[in-house]
Design an enzyme around this catalytic site. Sequence first.
Site, short mmCIF file in Angstrom:
data_model
loop_
_atom_site.label_atom_id
_atom_site.label_comp_id
_atom_site.label_asym_id
_atom_site.label_seq_id
_atom_site.Cartn_x
_atom_site.Cartn_y
_atom_site.Cartn_z
N LYS A 1 32.72 -95.27 -3.20
CA LYS A 1 31.75 -95.54 -2.13
C LYS A 1 31.25 -94.25 -1.48
O LYS A 1 30.10 -94.17 -1.04
CB LYS A 1 32.35 -96.48 -1.09
CG LYS A 1 32.60 -97.89 -1.62
CD LYS A 1 31.32 -98.53 -2.12
CE LYS A 1 31.51 -99.99 -2.50
NZ LYS A 1 30.25 -100.63 -2.96
N SER B 1 30.35 -98.46 1.86
CA SER B 1 31.39 -99.04 2.71
C SER B 1 31.86 -97.98 3.69
O SER B 1 31.74 -96.78 3.43
CB SER B 1 32.57 -99.51 1.85
OG SER B 1 33.70 -99.78 2.65
N TYR C 1 38.37 -97.02 -4.55
CA TYR C 1 37.22 -97.64 -3.88
C TYR C 1 36.55 -96.66 -2.91
O TYR C 1 35.33 -96.53 -2.88
CB TYR C 1 37.70 -98.88 -3.13
CG TYR C 1 36.62 -99.71 -2.50
CD1 TYR C 1 35.84 -100.58 -3.26
CD2 TYR C 1 36.38 -99.65 -1.13
CE1 TYR C 1 34.86 -101.37 -2.68
CE2 TYR C 1 35.42 -100.44 -0.53
CZ TYR C 1 34.65 -101.30 -1.31
OH TYR C 1 33.69 -102.08 -0.72
#
Length: 269
Positions: A182, A165, A178
């Site tokens: 990532k 991401s 997150y």
Amino acid sequence: MPRYCGQELPGYLKMGKMGWMLSVDWTGRVVLVTGGSRGIGRAISEYLASPGLAVAVNYHSQDAEARVTQELVRAKGAECEVFSADVSRACEASALIDAVVERWGRLDVLVNNAGITRDALLMRTSDEQWADVLATNLNGVFFCTRAAVRPMIKARFGRVVNISSIAGLAGNAGQANYSAAKAGVIGFSKAVARELASRNITVNVVAPGLVETDITSKMNQSAYDTIVQSIPLRRVGRPAEVAHAVKFLAESDYITGQTLVVDGGLVME
């Protein structure tokens, strides 16, 4: 098999508008997409599907959604089976790979797409929220890739495409867990790409920006509009556009250790 500079090349040569070009024959190949029941995973599964190809769709709990993906893939002329597994657990990830290889006798392409979010500002992030996101989004990539490269090494062919991401490149407030996971996927992919290059196995990353999925549909409208206005192309991405990038990397023979950003220009390095 064609040769170039004394080396054998996979696929075959065909005449194109720019002369002889290398074209990969995917007949008989097997693809596994984790987290393939909906959203980007479904788009990838459907986009990669073609007659003669087999697609294994992994899901954790969305059985009905996975069956929808299965029918969409089969409509494209590809074989398709669904496999339930929690890739955040090493034993289930390994069993997933074993089940796919047992079904078709091989595994050629692994797309590590499974992922979750547990958003919160750092001071409000619980140990569980941190651990859950790292377990699925980073550990899951490790567990599945470690198991998948065994049959790939034996076959001396493999393609691994990991979904990261732009949060892993630029960070995102409220997504420390997150973003960390990532970013870890990108570093992991580069390291493994170096390890496996001599075995004709490539490892690459696709890093999407804001994409139309169930998650974005639940965003606060004001926050959503603000992000869209900051995207140079002035729109969010479509799952099929991410899937197109995955297919490009899966079919590429001379690209490895790279991150392809699909974000409408939001993050420019």
